[in-house]
Scaffold this active site. Structure first.
Site, PDB file in Angstrom:
ATOM      1  N   CYS A  29      -3.710  14.380  -4.524  1.00  0.00           N
ATOM      2  CA  CYS A  29      -5.241  13.934  -4.556  1.00  0.00           C
ATOM      3  C   CYS A  29      -6.103  14.016  -6.116  1.00  0.00           C
ATOM      4  O   CYS A  29      -6.811  13.221  -6.198  1.00  0.00           O
ATOM      5  CB  CYS A  29      -5.873  14.987  -3.624  1.00  0.00           C
ATOM      6  SG  CYS A  29      -5.509  14.820  -1.931  1.00  0.00           S
ATOM      7  N   LYS A  42     -16.698  14.787  -1.485  1.00  0.00           N
ATOM      8  CA  LYS A  42     -15.339  15.026  -1.447  1.00  0.00           C
ATOM      9  C   LYS A  42     -14.870  14.738  -2.911  1.00  0.00           C
ATOM     10  O   LYS A  42     -14.106  15.325  -3.649  1.00  0.00           O
ATOM     11  CB  LYS A  42     -14.796  13.909  -0.566  1.00  0.00           C
ATOM     12  CG  LYS A  42     -13.254  13.926  -0.664  1.00  0.00           C
ATOM     13  CD  LYS A  42     -12.454  15.077  -0.340  1.00  0.00           C
ATOM     14  CE  LYS A  42     -11.089  15.041  -0.736  1.00  0.00           C
ATOM     15  NZ  LYS A  42     -10.549  16.263  -0.624  1.00  0.00           N
ATOM     16  N   VAL A  62      -2.449  14.599   6.274  1.00  0.00           N
ATOM     17  CA  VAL A  62      -3.761  14.979   6.758  1.00  0.00           C
ATOM     18  C   VAL A  62      -3.873  14.585   8.254  1.00  0.00           C
ATOM     19  O   VAL A  62      -4.348  15.491   9.485  1.00  0.00           O
ATOM     20  CB  VAL A  62      -5.021  14.079   5.974  1.00  0.00           C
ATOM     21  CG1 VAL A  62      -6.257  14.107   6.744  1.00  0.00           C
ATOM     22  CG2 VAL A  62      -4.952  14.735   4.859  1.00  0.00           C
ATOM     23  N   PHE A 109     -10.853  18.389   3.353  1.00  0.00           N
ATOM     24  CA  PHE A 109     -10.775  19.319   2.251  1.00  0.00           C
ATOM     25  C   PHE A 109      -9.654  20.191   2.311  1.00  0.00           C
ATOM     26  O   PHE A 109      -9.328  21.269   1.589  1.00  0.00           O
ATOM     27  CB  PHE A 109     -12.011  20.184   2.046  1.00  0.00           C
ATOM     28  CG  PHE A 109     -13.295  19.395   1.677  1.00  0.00           C
ATOM     29  CD1 PHE A 109     -13.898  18.877   0.507  1.00  0.00           C
ATOM     30  CD2 PHE A 109     -14.110  18.791   3.094  1.00  0.00           C
ATOM     31  CE1 PHE A 109     -14.781  18.370   0.144  1.00  0.00           C
ATOM     32  CE2 PHE A 109     -15.235  18.017   2.668  1.00  0.00           C
ATOM     33  CZ  PHE A 109     -15.626  17.809   1.292  1.00  0.00           C
ATOM     34  N   ASP A 130       0.683   5.405  13.991  1.00  0.00           N
ATOM     35  CA  ASP A 130       1.075   5.277  12.634  1.00  0.00           C
ATOM     36  C   ASP A 130       1.779   4.138  12.740  1.00  0.00           C
ATOM     37  O   ASP A 130       2.380   3.697  13.677  1.00  0.00           O
ATOM     38  CB  ASP A 130       1.904   6.507  12.121  1.00  0.00           C
ATOM     39  CG  ASP A 130       1.944   6.338  10.575  1.00  0.00           C
ATOM     40  OD1 ASP A 130       1.179   7.338   9.812  1.00  0.00           O
ATOM     41  OD2 ASP A 130       2.328   5.356   9.899  1.00  0.00           O
TER      42      ASP A 130
HETATM   43  N1  LIG Z   1      -2.641  15.273   1.417  1.00  0.00           N
HETATM   44  C1  LIG Z   1      -3.745  16.064   1.183  1.00  0.00           C
HETATM   45  O1  LIG Z   1      -3.665  17.297   0.569  1.00  0.00           O
HETATM   46  C2  LIG Z   1      -5.174  15.512   1.476  1.00  0.00           C
HETATM   47  C3  LIG Z   1      -6.364  16.377   1.373  1.00  0.00           C
HETATM   48  C4  LIG Z   1      -7.725  15.673   1.574  1.00  0.00           C
HETATM   49  C5  LIG Z   1      -7.794  14.499   1.542  1.00  0.00           C
HETATM   50  N2  LIG Z   1      -6.718  13.639   1.771  1.00  0.00           N
HETATM   51  C6  LIG Z   1      -7.105  12.116   1.855  1.00  0.00           C
HETATM   52  O2  LIG Z   1      -6.792  11.826   3.126  1.00  0.00           O
HETATM   53  C7  LIG Z   1      -5.979  10.454   3.237  1.00  0.00           C
HETATM   54  C8  LIG Z   1      -4.484  10.502   3.802  1.00  0.00           C
HETATM   55  O3  LIG Z   1      -3.912  11.246   2.854  1.00  0.00           O
HETATM   56  P1  LIG Z   1      -2.189  11.810   3.181  1.00  0.00           P
HETATM   57  O4  LIG Z   1      -1.771  12.802   2.151  1.00  0.00           O
HETATM   58  O5  LIG Z   1      -2.338  12.388   4.756  1.00  0.00           O
HETATM   59  O6  LIG Z   1      -1.530  10.269   3.136  1.00  0.00           O
HETATM   60  P2  LIG Z   1      -0.015  10.177   3.843  1.00  0.00           P
HETATM   61  O7  LIG Z   1       0.559   8.979   2.701  1.00  0.00           O
HETATM   62  O8  LIG Z   1       0.626  11.247   3.604  1.00  0.00           O
HETATM   63  O9  LIG Z   1      -0.385   9.333   5.329  1.00  0.00           O
HETATM   64  C9  LIG Z   1      -0.773   8.283   5.371  1.00  0.00           C
HETATM   65  C10 LIG Z   1      -0.310   7.523   6.583  1.00  0.00           C
HETATM   66  O10 LIG Z   1      -0.800   6.307   7.057  1.00  0.00           O
HETATM   67  C11 LIG Z   1      -0.097   5.571   7.554  1.00  0.00           C
HETATM   68  N3  LIG Z   1      -0.668   4.123   7.512  1.00  0.00           N
HETATM   69  C12 LIG Z   1      -0.863   3.115   6.538  1.00  0.00           C
HETATM   70  N4  LIG Z   1      -1.568   2.283   6.932  1.00  0.00           N
HETATM   71  C13 LIG Z   1      -1.762   2.397   8.223  1.00  0.00           C
HETATM   72  C14 LIG Z   1      -2.411   1.375   9.183  1.00  0.00           C
HETATM   73  N5  LIG Z   1      -2.936   0.365   8.980  1.00  0.00           N
HETATM   74  N6  LIG Z   1      -2.471   1.885  10.611  1.00  0.00           N
HETATM   75  C15 LIG Z   1      -1.910   3.131  10.945  1.00  0.00           C
HETATM   76  N7  LIG Z   1      -1.233   4.086   9.982  1.00  0.00           N
HETATM   77  C16 LIG Z   1      -1.180   3.480   8.679  1.00  0.00           C
HETATM   78  C17 LIG Z   1       1.070   5.542   6.615  1.00  0.00           C
HETATM   79  O11 LIG Z   1       2.260   5.240   7.085  1.00  0.00           O
HETATM   80  C18 LIG Z   1       1.297   7.246   6.437  1.00  0.00           C
HETATM   81  O12 LIG Z   1       1.931   7.583   7.317  1.00  0.00           O
HETATM   82  C19 LIG Z   1      -6.135   9.924   1.676  1.00  0.00           C
HETATM   83  O13 LIG Z   1      -7.361   9.306   1.668  1.00  0.00           O
HETATM   84  C20 LIG Z   1      -6.119  11.287   0.938  1.00  0.00           C
HETATM   85  O14 LIG Z   1      -6.748  10.916  -0.162  1.00  0.00           O
HETATM   86  C21 LIG Z   1      -5.379  14.164   1.489  1.00  0.00           C
END
Ligand SMILES: NC(=O)c1ccc[n+]([C@@H]2O[C@H](COP(=O)([O-])OP(=O)(O)OC[C@H]3O[C@@H](n4cnc5c(N)ncnc54)[C@H](O)[C@@H]3O)[C@@H](O)[C@H]2O)c1
Length: 454
Positions: free
Chosen positions: A284, A228, A37, A176, A56
């Protein structure tokens, strides 16, 4: 810094006032968490000429991103990231001070995985909040994009207030997007949801999203967060529902695809998003459904529907595999070709992918596994070093007793069936995505097994 104007008349919100022509200095935007995201959000905002920082804590990830290398596969994303870096609009860092001190909007997009009790584990969100708090500038907006339950903004506000006297605002920007079409979804979403109780914040976030398509919906933060979860649980429920119907179709001569054509013609139901198969996966739906159940329990509401959804989905893959095992007369000694490993096409994401559960089941059943996926093999090789991988689908099926289509990548949905029949040792063609016409498959001499069709 330039200036720009945005006309926001006509937008219906729960907030009083506003709705005029707003002129705002260009804002620096910082995205915390550069996962699926976060990188997409950062790259899209940079594409629209904002000054964007992606932060990150994973330094390896940051190192790659700085070189324009996206650590996962998502169509169009690498080009967008490289454009942003080249145009000096997009910077990746692990330094909170550098990324936050000048940011007008800070968007938190860190992971919120399931804790063992099903609740969303918010530790990364609160770690991010604690780390950004000392560097906030006056009147910064901290918007949570991660999927979090209602109540999270208040907790984050308290955390920040312990650290700084500066005025700041909390908001919600639920996401989304769909992996596999994340860039298009972000450029042209169905809706941009802004959760805030403050008109000034709403105006700024509307302004920030001005080049992005879709309907704007400004609601209170709790509604944004509930929406959501509701959207994901509803979509998950649609998959579970049609899987139940598919089970019934297999008990008679009905074909679930024909059933979908009929029910989908009803405008109240709609023809989209009917995917019978091995159950919903990905990062998700499973976790958000579990969290909705846990949240319902925590507020003393019935969690029955969501618990049942989760239960049916967890069970689905095992009951399906038992059925296939009976149909092919056991896995032992058989070579099984798995076509597609990612949880859906156009992504290399293996989180909660059917393949990840199926591979150990087949190995325990003493089958030999040969697999092919267009993008997910580098990751799959790390998780399953003991199975075989090939460079294309035809090599995978050569000598196989059973071919099992798991992911509907377009290159896997138009395979030459005659060639498959010739290359295989056995006859079983299991189409878990219902992509092939059973009549055409059977015409080659192969034995077709689909979902919800005989
Ligand atoms: N992947 C999807 O399709 C999707 C779609 C909609 C919503 N979401 C939501 O979005 C959020 C992120 O999902 P994602 O799939 O991108 O996750 P992800 O696991 O791919 O990425 C999360 C990132 O956050 C970093 N991180 C963790 N702690 C941190 C901190 N304290 N400071 C800085 N960086 C930090 C991690 O190193 C990682 O790179 C989740 O809540 C998920 O439910 C995801």
């Amino acid at each position: 810094m330039g200036f720009s104007a945005c006309n926001i008349t006509g937008l219906k919100t729960h907030l009083p006032g506003g709705g005029g022509r707003v002129t705002i200095t260009v804002m620096q935007v910082t995205i915390i968490g550069t996962g699926f995201v976060g990188v997409v959000t950062a790259a899209v905002f940079a594409h629209f000429k904002n000054r964007v920082y992606g932060l990150d804590v994973d330094r390896e990830k940051v190192k790659k991103l700085r070189l324009g290398e996206v650590p996962f596969y998502e169509p169009q994303l690498a080009e967008l990231v490289r454009d942003g870096i080249k145009g000096r609009r997009l910077t990746f860092t692990s330094d909170y001070k550098e990324a936050v001190r000048n940011a007008g909007v800070i968007i938190i997009a860190v992971g919120t995985p399931s804790a063992p009790d099903g609740t969303a584990d918010l530790k990364y969100v609160f770690q991010a909040v604690a780390a950004l708090a000392p560097h906030l500038k006056e009147k910064a907006i901290v918007a949570i994009k991660s999927t979090v339950p209602p109540g999270t903004n208040e907790k984050a506000t308290q955390l920040i207030k312990r650290v700084t006297k500066k005025k700041f605002f909390m908001a919600s920007l639920p996401e989304f997007l769909k992996e596999g079409s994340a860039v298009t979804d972000t450029l042209k979403p169905d809706r941009v949801v802004i959760g805030t109780n403050d008109r000034w914040v709403a105006d700024r976030l509307i302004w920030l999203h001005r080049p992005i398509g879709g309907k704007r919906i400004v609601v209170r933060p709790e509604s944004a967060q509930m929406a959501k979860y509701a959207a994901n649980a509803y979509l998950a429920q649609r998959i579970t529902f049609i899987n139940q119907i598919a089970n019934l179709c297999e008990r008679n001569n009905a074909d679930v695809r024909e059933v979908v054509d009929v029910i989908g013609a009803d405008k109240r139901i709609g023809s989209h998003y009917w995917y019978p198969g091995l159950g919903y996966g990905g990062s998700c739906f499973p976790k958000d459904t579990k969290e909705l159940a846990a949240y319902s329990r925590s507020v003393g509401e019935g969690d029955g529907l969501f618990v049942k959804l989760d239960e049916l989905n967890e069970r689905r893959i095992y009951t399906s595999m038992e059925k296939f095992e009976r149909q092919v007369n056991g896995w032992e000694g058989k070579t099984v070709a798995l076509l597609g490993l990612s949880f859906k096409p156009n992504t290399d994401d293996l989180r909660e992918a059917p393949s990840v559960k199926i591979i150990p089941l087949l190995t325990n059943g003493r089958a030999k596994i040969v697999a092919y996926d267009p993008k997910a093999m580098p990751l799959a090789k790390k998780i399953f070093p003991y199975i075989f991988f090939t460079d294309d689908a035809y090599q995978a099926v050569a000598g196989a007793d059973v071919t099992m289509l798991l992911t509907e990548w377009s290159e896997l949905t138009h395979l030459r069936l005659g060639t498959i029949k010739r290359l295989m040792r056995g006859l079983w063609f299991i189409d878990t995505r219902n992509q092939y016409d059973p009549v055409k498959v059977r015409a080659t001499g192969l034995s077709y097994i689909g979902i919800g069709r005989v």
